[in-house]
Design an enzyme around this catalytic site. Structure first.
Site, PDB file in Angstrom:
ATOM      1  N   GLU A 162       0.811  -1.226   0.000  1.00 16.79           N
ATOM      2  CA  GLU A 162       0.000   0.000   0.000  1.00 16.79           C
ATOM      3  C   GLU A 162       0.842   1.274   0.000  1.00 16.79           C
ATOM      4  O   GLU A 162       0.513   2.240  -0.701  1.00 16.79           O
ATOM      5  CB  GLU A 162      -0.956   0.014   1.195  1.00 16.79           C
ATOM      6  CG  GLU A 162      -2.118  -0.960   1.094  1.00 16.79           C
ATOM      7  CD  GLU A 162      -1.792  -2.338   1.657  1.00 16.79           C
ATOM      8  OE1 GLU A 162      -0.657  -2.518   2.164  1.00 16.79           O
ATOM      9  OE2 GLU A 162      -2.654  -3.226   1.597  1.00 16.79           O
ATOM     10  N   HIS A 174      -9.900  -4.673  11.251  1.00 10.81           N
ATOM     11  CA  HIS A 174     -10.582  -4.486   9.960  1.00 10.81           C
ATOM     12  C   HIS A 174     -11.887  -3.711  10.088  1.00 10.81           C
ATOM     13  O   HIS A 174     -12.789  -3.894   9.267  1.00 10.81           O
ATOM     14  CB  HIS A 174     -10.884  -5.849   9.312  1.00 10.81           C
ATOM     15  CG  HIS A 174      -9.714  -6.481   8.639  1.00 10.81           C
ATOM     16  ND1 HIS A 174      -8.686  -7.067   9.327  1.00 10.81           N
ATOM     17  CD2 HIS A 174      -9.395  -6.626   7.328  1.00 10.81           C
ATOM     18  CE1 HIS A 174      -7.804  -7.550   8.477  1.00 10.81           C
ATOM     19  NE2 HIS A 174      -8.201  -7.295   7.252  1.00 10.81           N
TER      20      HIS A 174
END
Lengths: 340, 333
Positions: B64, B133
């Site tokens: 990322e 998450h």
């Protein structure tokens, strides 16, 4: 397709290279004085000793090849031809600075000369260079993105991420690891499991090698070949330049940790002195021509310094200008609010 | 052709915005994990690899920081990348690129180079994905000058705001909600762009202003329905963007209702609700009849167990209670 400049410079190019190296040296010596006098604030990272790495690299590139650097980047801007006045004014935080006083020593940029900036987070500039290479890949132009960073930055994870993507997608980029053997004050053997850095790129299918970063002609030849691979064969390349910085990490580092004998050993191979000898030996310049060039460079540095000192401060009502390319209000303090 | 706007899901609306902008402007490309060959983790980019090819729909490695930074560099070169970070949780890995580079490059270099890019990512809790998450990080991004922060709640806004984001010359953090991808609604045509900095009244009312964004708009509207049954009419306002923030619309409403509750799926400390409430105190202090209420997720890492998770995230009943508290009324239980 136009090519990279040939590796072997002409006599005129060699004179220009020596002049550029001298300008970087003298400019940074003056910047150091201005810092000691309190006219330059923040951090000031000097590249004295690394002039061959900088000039050898820039001279091997086309002027439109995007170049990025870390925060030790006065030399890259000077070598690219940025007006020394605009650089010194930026260092002094003046309105006439190349970045309008917003960046300072660590954040010079000259987009007109495809110098895409100096960045303060070690390793963080490398993906930007990859993006500049991506743009050439995307558009199908033949520019080569070159990113200079230190061996310290090579230990950051994001640099390995970039090696991987460059190798995966065959992006036209040259990774230039300037190994000055110290990550701030920590010697390389205390920070790296393997003291050579170029094999890290090899692991990602990138052609990679190591050269003497104190020898401007060796640097130029290596970067020329790396740029040729990227430009003509559309393959990434990586070059490790072994060099040495004479000063501490920044002006706030008194540099008491490094061994004096080690410093003297490297200074004996000073890139300017070595290259002057080459020019003298080949009859490209004589001693008086070198002295005259040095005097001209001193004049340029004097002029840049006087210009910077005489330049106005940045108007405070421009504090929030340019936070956004498309702003939504003109609040001089900056604000998230629409027309507060 | 019917004049009625098309009905589609939030997911389809996003996809339509991407397609239209890619067809309109060749400098727009998509990049992210699993967006091409796999059709996207949430299927927003389904079919686009075949339509636009691998140079414009780029599957990345799981990296990322690297590909977000690549997007920034590409934007500096004049392209318009739309970087998809699979979920907002993984943006934390790319935070140096977003905060140190994307937000600062235009300012720090004196305006020489804009960074016209969009970073799309869904966030939010509610699917038992537990602590790592389930983030709502609006506040973290909104904290940073140089970013624009967009939080669409409806399919219409998802499309209209994404098109605006892609055409914008600054880095735009585009926060979608995992819980909204299947939400259906009317959607405008290819020229329907929604400007940043314009809040919208989702339901008019006179008694209390409820400010909510993204999935919380729907939680607030459910609460409004319940409250209406008790004779309390709340006005639900969706800011739609936090940078810029349309404080004027929020403050005008609060000056009429004299009460406000801010609903935010993020944590309470220094969060979105706290920041919006501070603005409202400064703008509306003399009009307020009660302290501004805040409804946030519980001040804990998100738990896995379904009952604990539901207890942790804002529910319509929490909004009802907060509204009634501003009216000094008992919460009926």
């Amino acid at each position: 397709m136009s090519t990279s400049p040939p590796a072997g410079p002409t006599p005129e190019e060699m004179r220009d290279m020596l002049r550029a190296m001298t300008l970087i040296r003298r400019f940074e010596e003056r910047a150091s004085e201005e810092y000691m006098a309190g006219r330059i604030g923040g951090f000031l990272h000097l590249a004295i000793g690394e002039e061959a790495a900088i000039v050898g690299t820039v001279s091997a590139l086309r002027p439109d090849d995007p170049l990025t650097s870390t925060y030790r980047e006065h030399g890259q801007a000077l070598a690219r031809g940025t007006d020394p006045r605009a650089i010194m004014a930026e260092l002094l935080g003046r309105a006439t600075g190349i970045c309008g006083g917003r960046g300072g020593s660590m954040h010079l940029m000259d987009r007109e000369r495809s110098f895409y900036g100096g960045y303060g987070i070690v390793g963080g500039s490398v993906p930007l260079a990859l993006g500049l290479a991506w743009a050439s890949h995307y558009r199908g132009d033949d520019r080569v993105s070159v990113t200079m960073f230190g061996e310290g930055a090579a230990n950051q994870g994001v640099v390995s991420e970039c090696f991987n993507m460059a190798g995966l997608w065959d992006l036209p980029i040259v990774f230039l690891i300037l190994n000055n053997q110290y990550g701030m004050g920590t010697p390389v053997e205390r920070a790296a499991a393997v003291e050579d850095f170029y094999p890290r790129a090899t692991a990602y299918d990138i052609e990679s090698w190591k050269v003497d970063g104190m020898d401007v002609l060796a640097v130029r030849a290596a970067i020329s070949e790396a740029a040729r691979l990227a430009r003509e064969e559309r393959r990434p390349a990586c070059v490790e330049l072994l060099a040495y910085r004479y000063k501490g990490h920044s002006m706030s580092d008194p540099d008491t940790v490094r061994d004096a004998a080690e410093k003297e050993r490297w200074k004996a191979r000073d890139p300017l002195v070595t290259f002057e000898r080459v020019l003298l030996g080949e009859g490209i310049m004589d001693a008086s021509a070198i002295a005259q060039m040095q005097a001209e460079v001193d004049q340029v540095v004097d002029d840049a310094t006087e210009f910077a000192k005489g330049s106005p401060e940045v108007p405070v009502d421009q504090l929030a200008d340019q936070v956004y390319a498309q702003p939504w209000n003109d609040d001089p303090r900056g604000s998230a609010l629409v027309n507060p | 052709m019917s004049d009625a706007p098309a009905q589609m899901t939030y997911r389809q609306a996003l996809a339509q915005a991407l397609r239209e902008e890619m067809e309109r402007d060749e400098s727009v490309f998509l990049m992210g994990e699993d967006i091409g060959h796999f059709d996207g983790a949430f299927k927003v980019t389904k079919g686009m690899l075949a339509e636009f090819g691998p140079t414009r729909v780029v599957d990345t490695p799981i990296t990322e920081a690297g590909f977000t930074g690549l997007g920034i560099g590409a934007a500096m070169a004049g392209l318009r990348p739309v970087v998809e970070i699979m979920t907002v949780n993984f943006a934390l890995v790319a935070m140096d690129q977003i905060v140190s580079n994307a937000s600062k490059i235009h300012y720090m270099f004196g305006g020489q180079v804009p960074v016209p890019m969009v970073i799309r990512m869904p966030g939010g809790a509610g699917h038992q994905l537990s602590a790592q998450h389930s983030h709502s990080l609006e506040a973290m991004f909104t904290h940073v000058p140089g970013l624009k922060v967009v939080v669409p709640a409806t399919p219409e806004d998802a499309k209209g705001l994404l098109k605006t984001a892609i055409r914008d010359d600054d880095p735009v953090i585009f926060l979608e909600s995992e819980g909204l991808y299947g939400k259906k609604g009317p959607v405008g045509g290819d020229d329907h762009l929604i400007p940043f900095g314009q809040a919208v009244v989702r339901r008019p009312g006179r008694d209390c202003t409820v400010i909510a964004h993204s999935r919380m708009v729907w939680v607030a509207l459910a609460a409004a329905e319940t409250l209406a049954g008790q004779g309390v009419e709340v006005e639900v306002i969706d800011p739609r963007t936090f940078r810029p923030l349309d404080l004027n619309t929020l403050a005008d409403s609060v000056r009429r209702t004299s009460r406000a509750v801010v609903v935010d799926e993020g944590w309470p400390e220094c969060g979105i609700a706290a920041g919006v409430a501070a603005h409202l105190y400064e703008a509306c202090f003399d009009w307020l009849d009660a302290p501004i209420g805040r409804v946030n997720s519980a001040d804990v890492p998100m738990p896995y167990a379904k009952n604990l998770e539901q207890a942790a995230i804002p529910q319509p009943d929490d909004v009802v209670a907060a509204v009634l508290a501003t009216m000094a009324r008992e919460v009926p239980r």
